[in-house]
Scaffold this motif. Structure first.
Motif, mmCIF file in Angstrom:
data_model
loop_
_atom_site.group_PDB
_atom_site.id
_atom_site.type_symbol
_atom_site.label_atom_id
_atom_site.label_comp_id
_atom_site.label_asym_id
_atom_site.label_seq_id
_atom_site.Cartn_x
_atom_site.Cartn_y
_atom_site.Cartn_z
ATOM 1 N N THR A 1 -43.224 -4.339 16.687
ATOM 2 C CA THR A 1 -42.357 -5.175 17.522
ATOM 3 C C THR A 1 -41.453 -6.105 16.729
ATOM 4 O O THR A 1 -40.235 -6.180 16.991
ATOM 5 C CB THR A 1 -43.210 -6.001 18.500
ATOM 6 N N VAL A 2 -42.010 -6.820 15.762
ATOM 7 C CA VAL A 2 -41.208 -7.786 15.002
ATOM 8 C C VAL A 2 -40.067 -7.081 14.279
ATOM 9 O O VAL A 2 -38.920 -7.543 14.295
ATOM 10 C CB VAL A 2 -42.087 -8.558 13.993
ATOM 11 N N LYS A 3 -40.370 -5.953 13.644
ATOM 12 C CA LYS A 3 -39.345 -5.222 12.910
ATOM 13 C C LYS A 3 -38.342 -4.566 13.866
ATOM 14 O O LYS A 3 -37.148 -4.495 13.573
ATOM 15 C CB LYS A 3 -39.988 -4.180 12.002
ATOM 16 N N TYR A 4 -38.832 -4.103 14.999
ATOM 17 C CA TYR A 4 -37.904 -3.529 15.974
ATOM 18 C C TYR A 4 -36.877 -4.574 16.391
ATOM 19 O O TYR A 4 -35.671 -4.289 16.449
ATOM 20 C CB TYR A 4 -38.630 -3.002 17.213
ATOM 21 N N ASN A 5 -37.329 -5.768 16.701
ATOM 22 C CA ASN A 5 -36.412 -6.823 17.119
ATOM 23 C C ASN A 5 -35.366 -7.101 16.046
ATOM 24 O O ASN A 5 -34.184 -7.325 16.345
ATOM 25 C CB ASN A 5 -37.188 -8.103 17.447
ATOM 26 N N GLN A 6 -35.793 -7.081 14.800
ATOM 27 C CA GLN A 6 -34.866 -7.320 13.686
ATOM 28 C C GLN A 6 -33.836 -6.202 13.577
ATOM 29 O O GLN A 6 -32.627 -6.456 13.500
ATOM 30 C CB GLN A 6 -35.646 -7.426 12.373
ATOM 31 N N TYR A 7 -34.327 -4.955 13.605
ATOM 32 C CA TYR A 7 -33.418 -3.820 13.433
ATOM 33 C C TYR A 7 -32.487 -3.648 14.639
ATOM 34 O O TYR A 7 -31.326 -3.262 14.487
ATOM 35 C CB TYR A 7 -34.219 -2.539 13.200
ATOM 36 N N ALA A 8 -33.001 -3.922 15.826
ATOM 37 C CA ALA A 8 -32.171 -3.811 17.025
ATOM 38 C C ALA A 8 -31.036 -4.827 16.992
ATOM 39 O O ALA A 8 -29.900 -4.536 17.382
ATOM 40 C CB ALA A 8 -33.023 -4.012 18.276
ATOM 41 N N ALA A 9 -31.336 -6.034 16.512
ATOM 42 C CA ALA A 9 -30.305 -7.064 16.400
ATOM 43 C C ALA A 9 -29.233 -6.645 15.399
ATOM 44 O O ALA A 9 -28.042 -6.924 15.588
ATOM 45 C CB ALA A 9 -30.935 -8.391 15.991
ATOM 46 N N GLU A 10 -29.641 -5.969 14.329
ATOM 47 C CA GLU A 10 -28.678 -5.495 13.332
ATOM 48 C C GLU A 10 -27.730 -4.460 13.936
ATOM 49 O O GLU A 10 -26.538 -4.429 13.613
ATOM 50 C CB GLU A 10 -29.416 -4.906 12.128
ATOM 51 N N LEU A 11 -28.253 -3.637 14.824
ATOM 52 C CA LEU A 11 -27.415 -2.620 15.469
ATOM 53 C C LEU A 11 -26.286 -3.257 16.276
ATOM 54 O O LEU A 11 -25.184 -2.715 16.360
ATOM 55 C CB LEU A 11 -28.264 -1.743 16.390
ATOM 56 N N ASP A 12 -26.570 -4.397 16.874
ATOM 57 C CA ASP A 12 -25.597 -5.032 17.758
ATOM 58 C C ASP A 12 -24.309 -5.424 17.037
ATOM 59 O O ASP A 12 -23.260 -5.564 17.671
ATOM 60 C CB ASP A 12 -26.205 -6.274 18.418
ATOM 61 N N ASP A 13 -24.383 -5.621 15.735
ATOM 62 C CA ASP A 13 -23.208 -6.028 14.971
ATOM 63 C C ASP A 13 -22.499 -4.852 14.297
ATOM 64 O O ASP A 13 -21.479 -5.044 13.633
ATOM 65 C CB ASP A 13 -23.605 -7.050 13.899
ATOM 66 N N MET A 14 -23.045 -3.647 14.473
ATOM 67 C CA MET A 14 -22.476 -2.492 13.776
ATOM 68 C C MET A 14 -21.291 -1.905 14.516
ATOM 69 O O MET A 14 -21.310 -1.758 15.739
ATOM 70 C CB MET A 14 -23.550 -1.403 13.611
ATOM 71 N N GLN A 15 -20.254 -1.570 13.768
ATOM 72 C CA GLN A 15 -19.156 -0.812 14.304
ATOM 73 C C GLN A 15 -19.443 0.667 14.127
ATOM 74 O O GLN A 15 -20.525 1.048 13.677
ATOM 75 C CB GLN A 15 -17.853 -1.239 13.641
ATOM 76 N N LYS A 16 -18.491 1.515 14.460
ATOM 77 C CA LYS A 16 -18.747 2.948 14.606
ATOM 78 C C LYS A 16 -19.361 3.592 13.369
ATOM 79 O O LYS A 16 -20.397 4.270 13.468
ATOM 80 C CB LYS A 16 -17.456 3.666 14.979
ATOM 81 N N ALA A 17 -18.765 3.432 12.219
ATOM 82 C CA ALA A 17 -19.226 4.129 11.018
ATOM 83 C C ALA A 17 -20.657 3.753 10.664
ATOM 84 O O ALA A 17 -21.498 4.621 10.386
ATOM 85 C CB ALA A 17 -18.288 3.828 9.843
ATOM 86 N N ASP A 18 -20.951 2.461 10.692
ATOM 87 C CA ASP A 18 -22.302 2.011 10.347
ATOM 88 C C ASP A 18 -23.320 2.437 11.398
ATOM 89 O O ASP A 18 -24.458 2.791 11.075
ATOM 90 C CB ASP A 18 -22.329 0.493 10.189
ATOM 91 N N LEU A 19 -22.900 2.401 12.657
ATOM 92 C CA LEU A 19 -23.815 2.815 13.719
ATOM 93 C C LEU A 19 -24.128 4.301 13.609
ATOM 94 O O LEU A 19 -25.284 4.718 13.785
ATOM 95 C CB LEU A 19 -23.219 2.492 15.087
ATOM 96 N N LEU A 20 -23.134 5.123 13.315
ATOM 97 C CA LEU A 20 -23.382 6.555 13.131
ATOM 98 C C LEU A 20 -24.342 6.793 11.974
ATOM 99 O O LEU A 20 -25.240 7.641 12.060
ATOM 100 C CB LEU A 20 -22.067 7.298 12.899
#
Length: 462
Positions: A375-394
């Motif tokens: 859970t703790v790591k999921y919350n961290q990684y999910a938050a990182e996704l929110d700031d990603m634009q297309k290339a990084d998200l892909l």
């Protein structure tokens, strides 16, 4: 390629593989089994299911998931698999294992036979006959799709309309001499067959023991994968969303130790291919670079792999000896990953992080990640996704495909359809290299097929 030998094999299979059912056999004319009832046609298709090629596992050797070493590879394994692992396709040993060219076309022949005889099948309800015919369309579609991704160029790296595909076999004709179609024509036939299967398939879910058979949702699952490989993001997203809406359950690896590729998993849609058989599992070991790429808190690392030493792991994803229950052709996690990739690709290249398609892609990816990370790591990684634009998200989506679908027969095909990177492998003191965009990302037609039909490799843009 002549298919006359296929009919002979079919008849021998029926005569010798099903002799326990005397009422099944109707030898007319002498030496040929002519099925009439649905039970008899079902038996023919069941044989094709039983001996369906495990080529997605064999293709795993060509990717970057597995290492071989002189210390762990037996002479038998070396003779059978080394040339595949080292991309030595032109001068391989005579003992090298073969991909299932003949078995695919054998299965296609039986599928064609069932389709052509659908109005002559007796002793069954309309639903039973329709289901059998739908499975035949799926069998034909899936076999052609797998053949195309072994023996033809990747759809996303060529002009499909002018690129040689593979021979399409659409009739149960023992005298047919098959010629190649364009890659575009092959893919369109696969799509047409899968869509036609939708008109016939009647079974939503098979009882345990029959889950190797195609069901209604399998057509959507196959189409989602086909459109993904084709780079048709709109249709890939549509089909993947259908799968998720109807069968979106995921194993929660934060609380469960059940492998998601196990045939009893809630994720299972079709449990046909074992992929990594007991023979494949023991050939080598998971690549240390792959193991190290899993992030902290990822439950898959300790579940999919077993640490032997600080630098060596064994593959636990299929049990210690490649348990037969680990069969998976389609499962729900793949649909989430397809939906995420397709949605992200549909966003404009300069889209802001708040773009609706990027948000949709994150939603699908997060749904999977929530079941895979502490859970703790999921919350961290999910938050990182929110700031990603297309290339990084892909890139994040590609990474999750690698982690999630490892050793399930996807990696080689993902490499082919995306970046086609340079790969390097070491065995003893020798290094083997696959260059970026190397022609060996496509396997040559089998020598036996070329010998039987010298015209098979000829391709004229029509």
């Amino acid at each position: 390629m002549r298919t006359k030998y296929l009919m002979a094999i079919v008849m021998l299979v029926a005569a010798f593989g099903l002799t326990s059912c005397d009422d099944f056999l109707d030898i007319t004319p002498t030496g040929k089994v002519i099925p009439k009832t649905c039970k008899e046609y079902r038996a023919l298709l069941t044989y094709e299911y039983k001996y369906f090629p495990e080529d997605r596992g064999l293709a795993t050797l060509r990717g970057d998931e597995m290492t071989l070493s002189k210390a762990s590879t037996t002479t038998e394994d070396y003779n059978s698999y080394f040339d595949i692992w080292a991309w030595n396709d032109l001068n391989k040993q005579s003992t090298t294992s073969s991909f299932g060219w003949r078995r695919y076309y054998h299965a296609i022949y039986i599928a064609n036979y069932i389709i052509e005889k659908k109005n002559e099948i007796t002793e069954a309800t309309a639903d039973e006959i329709n289901q059998l015919v739908g499975e035949a369309y799926m069998m034909r579609a899936y076999c052609h799709f797998l053949l195309a991704n072994l023996y033809a160029d990747a759809y996303t790296h060529c002009n499909p309309a002018t690129t040689r595909g593979i021979p399409l076999s659409l009739k149960a004709d023992v005298n047919a001499v098959l010629t190649c179609s364009s890659l575009e024509q092959v893919y369109q036939q696969v799509i047409d067959d899968a869509n036609e299967a939708k008109n016939y398939l009647t079974v939503d879910t098979w009882d345990e023991g029959n889950t190797y058979r195609f069901n209604k949702l399998s057509a959507n699952a196959l189409l989602a994968r086909v459109y993904l490989y084709k780079g048709d993001w709109t249709n890939a997203l549509t089909e993947a969303k259908t799968v998720i809406e109807k069968h979106g359950a995921l194993e929660d690896l934060t609380t469960s130790k059940l492998m998601p590729n196990y045939y009893k998993s809630v994720e299972s849609i079709v449990a046909l291919e074992q992929v990594m058989t007991s023979s494949y599992v023991k050939i080598g070991e998971p690549n240390k670079a792959l193991i190290d790429s899993y992030r902290t808190g990822d439950k898959r690392k300790s579940l999919y792999y077993k640490a032997l030493t600080a630098s060596h792991y064994s593959l636990a994803k299929y049990g210690e000896k490649g348990n037969d229950g680990y069969r998976c052709s389609f499962r729900s996690a793949e649909a989430y990953l397809i939906a995420a990739e397709a949605a992200a690709e549909l966003a404009a290249d300069n889209a802001a992080a708040t773009d609706s398609k990027l948000s949709e892609a994150r939603t699908y990816l997060k749904s999977l990640m929530a079941k895979r990370y502490a859970t703790v790591k999921y919350n961290q990684y999910a938050a990182e996704l929110d700031d990603m634009q297309k290339a990084d998200l892909l890139n994040a989506i590609y990474n999750e495909r690698t982690y999630e679908l490892a050793f399930e027969g996807h990696r080689w095909y993902d490499l082919r359809r995306t970046s086609r990177p340079a790969l390097s492998k070491t065995y003893g003191d020798k290094t083997y290299t696959l260059s970026a965009n190397d022609s060996r990302y496509t396997i040559p037609f089998p020598a036996g097929a070329v010998e039987s039909n010298p015209n098979i490799e000829k391709w004229e843009n029509k």
